[in-house]
Design an enzyme around this catalytic site. Structure first.
Site, short mmCIF file in Angstrom:
data_model
loop_
_atom_site.label_atom_id
_atom_site.label_comp_id
_atom_site.label_asym_id
_atom_site.label_seq_id
_atom_site.Cartn_x
_atom_site.Cartn_y
_atom_site.Cartn_z
N CYS A 129 5.34 -4.40 10.07
CA CYS A 129 3.97 -4.64 9.60
C CYS A 129 3.24 -5.61 10.54
O CYS A 129 3.43 -6.82 10.44
CB CYS A 129 3.99 -5.18 8.17
SG CYS A 129 2.35 -5.52 7.53
N CYS A 132 0.97 -8.11 8.83
CA CYS A 132 1.68 -9.15 8.06
C CYS A 132 2.26 -10.21 9.01
O CYS A 132 2.19 -11.40 8.72
CB CYS A 132 2.85 -8.56 7.28
SG CYS A 132 2.48 -7.09 6.34
N ASP A 133 2.86 -9.78 10.11
CA ASP A 133 3.66 -10.69 10.93
C ASP A 133 3.09 -10.98 12.32
O ASP A 133 3.62 -11.82 13.04
CB ASP A 133 5.08 -10.09 11.13
CG ASP A 133 5.77 -9.88 9.78
OD1 ASP A 133 5.52 -10.67 8.86
OD2 ASP A 133 6.55 -8.92 9.66
#
Ligand code: NAP
Length: 295
Positions: A129, A132-133
């Site tokens: 992701c 997300c990261d």
């Protein structure tokens, strides 16, 4: 006993919940993670109609959820582990929830590469992701693996703050369109096409990707974007699906089990987008309502 239970809270499930609740059915939506599903991990949607400048995935999904809640959709957070459609129940973290009709909107999750060093390094450099990261890799070197729309979008997102190498197994991309052109013109993205990553190794704080073709590449992080698999394993045997686990249901979303409907990315269909998921959700709620009236 609910009238309708919706399993999954992505765009398909939230739309089904909105339509079903608005039609006056007592409806519960069961979600194990966070509302919005994969769309909530998308930085920006450029092809969802009504937003000429694009719209953030989390922002759009939050609006879907609020709209459904406003019509009385009930929500429960928990994991559906088993279904017994004959008894009209699903097990959610050990508790049984009964409904007269079900809408399966279970979505899909990112596929893993299945190579040595991948699982061991999840959360330690391997991610599925980018939104997300990605922020952990500001000013660093990252690789994106894959040649589809997700890989291109991940590369463009990461290129805002990192140096990106896009690795694809063929020399031709699967992705098409304006985003590909933008990625090709982006100086922060370089390309390794026709390369297959065969293993991932930890070297100090960084990772080394070894290719079948014999070279290797050092990076700080690797984002895997090689497609998706439906989240339907626990339904095996309960209704008809194809070999890959996609539920067989036509445009009317009816599955092989009466009173059970399927919407969104877990349905076998040609185009998986937020708009087609939302469309399925609306149809599934309508069909579930019709089923309840007739039975
Ligand atoms: P996808 O279209 O299925 O692409 C997966 C990519 O991963 C392909 O390039 C494939 O290579 C590669 N791949 C698969 N298995 C691999 C393996 N074991 N090792 C190395 N490479 C592998 O998946 P996606 O990009 O996640 O997109 C999923 C769906 O969502 C698509 O329908 C896509 O159009 C849609 N989507 C749309 C948008 C948008 O419209 N803005 C954004 C994101 C996603 P090959 O090409 O060689 O098969």
């Amino acid at each position: 006993m609910f009238d309708i239970a919706v399993l999954g809270g992505g765009p398909a499930g939230l739309t089904a919940g909105l339509y079903a609740a608005r039609a006056g059915y007592r409806t519960i939506l069961i979600e194990r993670g966070f509302a919005g599903g994969q769309a909530s991990t998308t930085d920006k949607l450029e092809n969802y109609p009504g937003f000429p400048g694009g719209v953030g995935g989390p922002e759009l999904m939050m609006a879907f959820e609020q709209q459904a809640q406003a019509f009385g959709l009930e929500e429960k957070y928990g994991e559906v582990t088993a279904v017994d459609f004959a008894r009209r129940v699903v097990a959610v973290d050990g508790e049984e929830i009964s409904a007269r009709a079900f809408i399966l909107a279970l979505g899909a999750k990112r596929r893993e590469l299945g190579i040595p060093g991948e699982t061991e390094n999840i959360g330690r450099g391997v991610s599925y992701c980018a939104t997300c990261d990605g922020a952990f890799y500001r000013g660093k070197r990252v690789a994106v693996i894959g040649g589809g729309d997700t890989a291109i979008e991940d590369a463009l997102y990461l290129a805002r703050f990192a140096q990106v190498t896009l690795i694809h197994r063929r020399t031709e991309l699967r992705a098409r369109g304006a985003a590909v052109q933008r990625a090709k013109e982006n100086p922060a993205i370089d390309w390794m096409l026709g390369r297959n990553v065969q293993s991932i190794h930890r070297e100090g704080g960084a990772l080394r990707l070894d290719f079948k073709e014999g070279e290797s590449l050092g990076v700080d992080g690797v984002f895997v974007a090689v497609g998706t698999v439906p989240q339907t394993e626990f339904l095996r045997g309960a209704l008809e699906m194809d070999a890959a686990g996609y539920i067989l249901a036509g445009e009317d979303t009816s599955t092989s089990v009466p009173g059970v409907f399927c919407a969104g990315d877990c349905r076998k269909k040609p185009l998986r987008q937020v708009i087609t998921a939302a469309s399925d959700g609306a149809v599934a709620a309508y069909m579930a309502g019709r089923y309840l009236e007739e039975n």
